[in-house]
Structures are given as C-alpha cells and as structure tokens.
Design a protein around this motif. Structure first.
Motif, mmCIF file in Angstrom:
data_model
loop_
_atom_site.group_PDB
_atom_site.id
_atom_site.type_symbol
_atom_site.label_atom_id
_atom_site.label_comp_id
_atom_site.label_asym_id
_atom_site.label_seq_id
_atom_site.Cartn_x
_atom_site.Cartn_y
_atom_site.Cartn_z
ATOM 1 N N ALA A 82 -6.562 1.481 -4.084
ATOM 2 C CA ALA A 82 -7.743 2.201 -3.606
ATOM 3 C C ALA A 82 -8.680 2.525 -4.771
ATOM 4 C CB ALA A 82 -7.324 3.477 -2.887
ATOM 5 N N MET A 138 -12.027 0.194 -0.074
ATOM 6 C CA MET A 138 -10.620 0.510 0.145
ATOM 7 C C MET A 138 -10.212 0.391 1.608
ATOM 8 S SD MET A 138 -10.456 4.659 -0.348
ATOM 9 C CE MET A 138 -8.815 4.786 0.333
ATOM 10 N N ARG A 165 -1.507 9.643 0.658
ATOM 11 C CA ARG A 165 -2.913 9.272 0.800
ATOM 12 C C ARG A 165 -3.099 8.346 2.003
ATOM 13 N NH1 ARG A 165 -6.969 7.258 -4.014
ATOM 14 N NH2 ARG A 165 -8.845 7.028 -2.727
ATOM 15 N N ASP A 175 -2.432 3.872 -3.945
ATOM 16 C CA ASP A 175 -3.337 4.731 -4.703
ATOM 17 C C ASP A 175 -4.057 3.935 -5.790
ATOM 18 O OD1 ASP A 175 -2.182 6.610 -3.085
ATOM 19 O OD2 ASP A 175 -1.335 7.820 -4.701
ATOM 20 N N LEU A 234 0.821 -1.211 0.000
ATOM 21 C CA LEU A 234 0.000 0.000 0.000
ATOM 22 C C LEU A 234 0.856 1.262 0.000
ATOM 23 C CD1 LEU A 234 -3.048 -0.892 2.274
ATOM 24 C CD2 LEU A 234 -2.769 -1.140 -0.187
ATOM 25 N N GLU A 258 -14.482 3.475 -3.055
ATOM 26 C CA GLU A 258 -14.601 4.016 -1.703
ATOM 27 C C GLU A 258 -15.138 2.995 -0.712
ATOM 28 O OE1 GLU A 258 -13.635 6.876 -0.388
ATOM 29 O OE2 GLU A 258 -12.727 7.479 -2.293
ATOM 30 N N ILE A 310 -4.883 5.413 3.719
ATOM 31 C CA ILE A 310 -5.614 4.234 3.251
ATOM 32 C C ILE A 310 -5.948 3.357 4.455
ATOM 33 C CG2 ILE A 310 -5.552 2.207 1.768
ATOM 34 C CD1 ILE A 310 -3.500 3.694 0.050
#
Length: 520
Positions: free
Chosen positions: A395, A403, A448, A392, A387, A400, A450
């Motif tokens: 995901a 993820m 990001r 990214d 990850l 949504e 996650i």
C-alpha cells in the motif's frame, strides 16, 4: 462394498446441483455417492466425523514446491531483523560447506533488515564459497564476488541482482541432484497437504539456467516421487517458456515451437501431469521490480519488464497456436497491459474459445484493464496472502490512488473474470484458510483495510480454492467438488468457514486431508 463411508459430516460440496450432504461413500479412490445413495451400503471402514466440516480438497493453483522444500530444509535468514545477525547466519552456513561450493541462503528481505546487504559484506565471511542470498519474492538476490566473477557483464548493484541477473546466476550454478530435488518436493508437498491442499500447479520447471529452474531434469524428480508413491498431492507441472524450441512438424499442425514429442497441456496421469506454459513479463513488488505504468510512490522508478515485449508476444503466439494453456506472470499494471496485448493478438489470429489462459498474480490492475481482462477470457490467479503479510508495504509503495487496485477480488467477479486463489509458496506461507480469510476481510496482519471495495463472500473465496481452481487447472472433471465420480480428495475442518467470525477463518483446524480417500 465401499472402502470408506464418512458419516455425520457437514459436507460443503461446492456442487450447485447438490450443495450439502451428511454422508460420503468412497470406493477405489473415487466418490461413488452421497447420503441415501450410500447410507445402506456395506463399507470396510466407517468414520463418524461428529459434525466436522468436509470440503473438496483445496487446490493451490500456483506454487513452487522445489523452492519451498529447499527453503524448509535449508538455511534461512528469515528470522533475522538486524544486519549483523543475518551475516552471522550466513557465515556459519558458509563455514559448514567445503571451499568452492555454492551456499544458497533463503528468506532474504531488505525490508526486514532495513537495507540491502552487499557483496562487500559477504566476501569476508564467504571463506572461498559462492554465496547467494535469495529474496523471498524470487525476483532479486545478493551474491558475493566469487559469484560475480562467474557473471562477467551482468549488471548488479554491489552484488544485488534482478531477474536477469538471477537467471544468469542459475546458468552457472551447478544443477541440483534429482534426488535432492525430490526430497525437497516431498517435504513441501507434505506441508501443503497438512494445510488441506490436495492438488497444486507447480509454477514453472524447465531448462537449467531459467529464473525458476533447479535442474534440466527437474521433471524427473516429480516422476520419481510419483513412481515410488512419495508424491503426497496431485501436481500439474507448468513448463517454462524458455523450454520451447523449434519442432519438426507439418505446417498444418500450427506448432512452430514446443517441447519434445509435441507434448502439451493435459499430458500425464491422475497424480502427475503437464499444465500450462509459464512465462514472465516482470518481477515482483517486494524488490520493486514489478513493471508499473507510473513510478513507485516516492521514487522515479517504475520497475522493469522481464524481457523484450516481442519475445513475450512470440511465446504467447506460438504456445497458444500449439494448443498450450498459458500462465503469464504479470504483477504490475504495465506488465498486465503487455499480457493482455499478447493474448488479444493471439486470440485474434487463432481463436481458441476454451483456451483458459491465466494471468498469474495480476497484482495491480487498473479499472480500465478489467473489461479487457474479461474480453480476452483470462483467469486471474491471485495470491491473497501477499496482502496479509506484505499489504502495508505494498500500500505504501502504491500510494493512496493505486492501493485499491491491489490483488483485486470482487472487481474481477463483477466483470465476469474467473477468480482463482493460490499461495505462490514459499513467497509467503501457503495456508489456504489464511488466504480465504483475507479475501473476505481484506485486512492485513496489522489490521489495515486494503481495497475496501474488494471483499468477496466466504462462498466465493472457497470456490477460488476449489471449483474455480480446478477449472483453471483443467481438473474440473475430476476435482473441485464433492461429486460422485470425482476423486475422493477431501479436507476435514474443525469448523465451518461460513459460520465462524470471518476474522477467525485462519484459525480453523485442519483435522485431516484425504487424497484418493486415503489419510496421510
């Protein structure tokens, strides 16, 4: 007299009975005592660590040393971001080999290039060679027509092969020489050790022609290194499930299938031994072949199971009953369902309370699967760095709603599921400190977040690479903590992972790595 005494150290023992120390005494490759127990003993060598942090050596519970070593020493297109640049590298590699030979190119990833390459593009630059582009995931590849001609009836998309096609390709590709495999293993194992890894589980060797095989004699390469003192770290060898075959045994033994002589998990010595049976249920997220219960976001494709579920059930049943530990590759949630179903059936028919079966990757685990995971007693062996490097992309293809289920951390712990970290190198770089940082921050390389509910503490992340990993590999009596009697396998760090800013854990220097009390 001690062989070595380490002094003035910040020792994080990972042993609840004695959590911290300042001195370590080592004799004949073992830890013989800590602090006052060894402070007054004479020593052949005394090393003042000047406050450096010492941990038990990291254990990478899922690696591919042969593949990683061949990647390090071979031709790669990992740095190419344009199709033309990749094709130029491939053309040069083909030209450097005699006509008719096989040319394997590593580092292939369609996401970097923007699309898949094709056999039609490879053919003009192959110059009579058999060209294979191996996807970074290990679950796809592109080949030229010379290879396709050797694979009549094998499905492909203009040279693009999935898991079944790769398995067929390896069946017709000449095996690697043992000496070349040994060189590759030594190369990648030295890289592991430079990153603080002192022991690893090689995630699959077996019959030539399997998805993860390079020779029918691959174990001989590991044994050659061990016999000649060239194996830099301790290794558990997982055996590919395809290597199991019927054995002539007494019915009361419960061994329907096995490997010759009835060998199973645990056979071997301190440096090299047999680990789990390795089996696949699906592919990978990178090439979109992981088996999902709902389609990838923006598509109507849900990935593929590696083989018929009845085949998996048979391997799990027979391996479990014969006393093997099982390591089941399952990335997508549909594959996790299959793994859990098979383990539940095997445990119901033949209970083994301490089987320590593992689900490798557990890449997408739904909330409803967590209680089943715990009930069956499976260990989650995850790859946090996936990850960091690919988060990214993962995901985006999960969407949504899903993820947050990717490569979980805290949710496993909250359900009492043992959490073990690993690299799956060379799918990603394998530095444990990078993975530990991600487990704590859950932040990808782009920044990001996650899985905001999945961060774990630094201590939990360290356990995932030390004591928990040792238990998952059945090494807990000799590895995983700085405890008297255990092997003196240690990593010396330039800072304490518990005290630096979590976003800097991956930047901590690995000063040295000791195996059996010896520096590289």
């Amino acid at each position: 007299m001690l062989d070595l005494r380490l002094t003035n150290a910040n020792v994080i023992t990972m042993d609840p009975a004695y959590p911290a120390a300042r001195e370590i005494g080592i004799w004949r490759g073992r830890i013989v005592g800590l602090d006052d127990a060894v402070a007054a003993l004479p020593a052949a060598h005394v090393s003042d660590l000047q406050g450096a942090t010492v941990l038990p050596g990291f254990i990478d519970a899922h690696v591919h040393l042969t593949w990683a070593g061949l990647t390090e020493g071979g031709v790669t297109i990992a740095g190419a971001t344009r199709v033309d640049d990749a094709l130029a590298i491939i053309a040069d590699a083909a030209a450097a080999r005699p006509a008719g030979e096989w040319v394997e190119i590593h580092g292939y990833d369609q996401r970097v290039l923007g699309r898949h390459l094709t056999a039609a593009e490879l053919d003009p630059i192959s110059r009579g060679r058999h060209v294979v582009l191996l996807h970074t995931s290990g679950h796809a590849g592109v080949v030229n027509t010379a290879v396709l001609d050797r694979l009549p009836g094998v499905p492909h998309d203009n040279g693009l092969l999935g898991d079944a096609g790769l398995t067929a390709m390896r069946g017709v590709r000449p095996p690697y020489p043992v000496a070349e495999i040994a060189d590759a293993i030594e190369r990648s194992a030295r890289t592991c050790r430079s990153e603080g890894v002192t022991a690893a589980a090689e995630a699959g060797i077996g019959v030539h022609g399997g998805l993860i095989s390079y020779s029918g004699a691959e174990a001989a390469a590991f044994q050659l290194l061990a016999d000649t003192g060239r194996l830099p770290i301790r290794v558990r060898l997982m055996v590919a499930a395809e290597a199991l075959h019927p054995l002539a045994t007494h019915p009361s033994d419960g061994i329907a299938r096995g490997i010759d002589l009835g060998l199973r998990t645990g056979f071997g010595g301190d440096r090299l031994s047999l680990g789990a049976i390795k089996m696949f249920t699906d592919g990978g997220m990178g090439p979109r072949t992981a088996a999902l219960s709902a389609p990838y976001a923006g598509s109507d494709h849900s990935g593929d199971l590696f083989t018929d579920p009845d085949v998996i059930h048979g391997y799990v049943r027979d391996g479990h009953r014969a006393g093997w530990q099982l390591a089941i590759h399952a990335i997508g949630d549909r594959a996790v369902d299959l793994a859990l179903d098979a383990l539940e059936a095997a445990q119901t028919a033949h209970p083994r309370p301490d089987a320590r079966h593992r689900i490798e990757h557990a890449g997408l685990v739904r909330p409803d699967q967590l209680p089943r995971f715990a009930a069956v007693g499976a260990t989650a062996v995850v790859q946090p760095s996936f990850l960091w490097y690919f988060g990214d992309d993962y995901a985006a293809i999960m969407g949504e709603d899903r993820m947050a289920w990717l490569y979980r951390g805290k949710s496993f712990l909250n359900h009492g599921i043992p959490l073990v970290a690993s690299s799956d190198r060379p799918v990603t770089p394998g530095a444990p400190l990078r993975a530990i940082q991600f487990m704590v921050t859950r932040t990808s390389s782009s920044g990001r977040l996650i899985g905001p509910d999945e961060p774990v503490t630094v201590d939990a992340a360290l356990r995932a690479y030390t004591s928990n990993a040792a238990h998952a590999c059945r090494w807990e009596s000799v590895l995983g903590s700085v405890t008297p009697g255990k092997h003196a396998d240690l990593v010396v760090l330039g800072d304490d992972p518990r005290r630096v800013d979590p976003s800097r854990i991956a930047e901590i220097d690995v000063i040295t790595t000791l195996v059996a009390g010896e520096r590289p």
